[in-house]
Scaffold this active site. Structure first.
Site, PDB file in Angstrom:
ATOM      1  N   SER A 109      30.976  -6.604  24.267  1.00 21.14           N
ATOM      2  CA  SER A 109      31.676  -7.875  24.319  1.00 21.14           C
ATOM      3  C   SER A 109      30.695  -9.048  24.176  1.00 21.14           C
ATOM      4  O   SER A 109      30.016  -9.150  23.155  1.00 21.14           O
ATOM      5  CB  SER A 109      32.501  -7.964  25.612  1.00 21.14           C
ATOM      6  N   ASP A 157      41.894  -3.592  20.366  1.00 24.16           N
ATOM      7  CA  ASP A 157      41.240  -4.649  21.144  1.00 24.16           C
ATOM      8  C   ASP A 157      42.035  -5.950  21.012  1.00 24.16           C
ATOM      9  O   ASP A 157      42.222  -6.458  19.905  1.00 24.16           O
ATOM     10  CB  ASP A 157      39.806  -4.851  20.637  1.00 24.16           C
ATOM     11  N   HIS A 189      39.817  -3.236  24.679  1.00 26.58           N
ATOM     12  CA  HIS A 189      38.524  -3.902  24.863  1.00 26.58           C
ATOM     13  C   HIS A 189      37.741  -3.133  25.925  1.00 26.58           C
ATOM     14  O   HIS A 189      37.681  -3.529  27.096  1.00 26.58           O
ATOM     15  CB  HIS A 189      38.746  -5.355  25.282  1.00 26.58           C
TER      16      HIS A 189
END
Length: 230
Positions: A109, A157, A189
């Site tokens: 991320s 995601d 995610h």
């Protein structure tokens, strides 16, 4: 150099490789270190360190605030903290005695954003990036063949859409870069065992593009790269 970190593995002998992990917003280096533990059996000679973001974010850390972040200001926020990010990578290279050629940056991320952007800002920062569910703040305008970029993204995601990974791959390929993309079906995610397996296989078995370029030019690959040549 003072910064939040967690040492996942420190080999008894001098390290031959350096794996640095970078977490997402609100997470911490100990938690991301659990991801790093997957690399331990396969890289016993590596110093593996999970790095914490430079700012507090609730009970965790972050590299830059996502409050009010937009496509217009994201790059500015990344650029503002990039010198500290680069200094931390260089610190661990100096501490370990491992060169950038044997350094891999592994991020999730926001940590993946910093790893990808770090290679944009400092092309010789490392030789490899594993970017889990990340993106560039803005697509690169140049590519360095000595950088091997592996993008791993969840197909479901909803935080960072996989389109960002697809666009990054297309941009780097057009620029002549060394990039691979794996989409993990039905994954949001997050990082799962499939993502980890893809990352491990890439680091262990994928021959970087620049090896072929060097072979064509009559060169010889460096022995201290992160890849294990079997």
């Amino acid at each position: 150099m003072k910064h939040d970190h967690f040492v996942v593995q420190s080999p008894l002998a001098p390290a031959k490789q350096l794996l640095l992990l970078f977490h997402g917003v609100g997470d911490n280096p100990v938690s991301m270190g659990e991801i790093g533990s997957w690399f331990v059996p396969h890289f016993p000679d590596a110093l593996i360190v999970s790095i914490g973001g430079i700012e507090a974010a609730g009970a965790g850390r972050q590299w830059f605030s996502v409050d009010g972040v937009t496509e217009e200001n994201r790059q500015q926020r990344v650029d503002a903290v990039m010198p500290q990010f680069i200094d931390i990578v260089r610190y661990w290279q100096q501490q370990s005695g491992v060169s950038p050629l044997a350094t891999a940056l592994i991020g999730f991320s926001q940590g993946a954003i910093m790893a990808l952007e770090g290679m944009k800002a400092q092309p010789d920062l490392a030789s490899r990036v594993i970017a889990f569910n990340g993106r560039y703040a803005s697509l690169p305008e140049n590519a360095v063949s000595a950088q091997a970029i592996h993008l791993i993204h969840g197909g479901e995601d909803r935080v960072i859409d996989m389109a960002w990974a697809v666009n990054a791959q297309e941009a780097l390929l057009q620029l002549g870069g060394d990039v691979t993309l794996d989409i993990v079906d039905d994954l949001g995610h997050a990082i799962d065992d499939r993502s980890i397996e893809l990352a491990l296989n890439h680091l262990r078995y994928t021959v970087p593009k620049h090896y072929f370029d060097e072979a064509l030019s009559g060169g010889k690959p460096n022995d201290d790269d992160i890849i294990e040549l079997l």
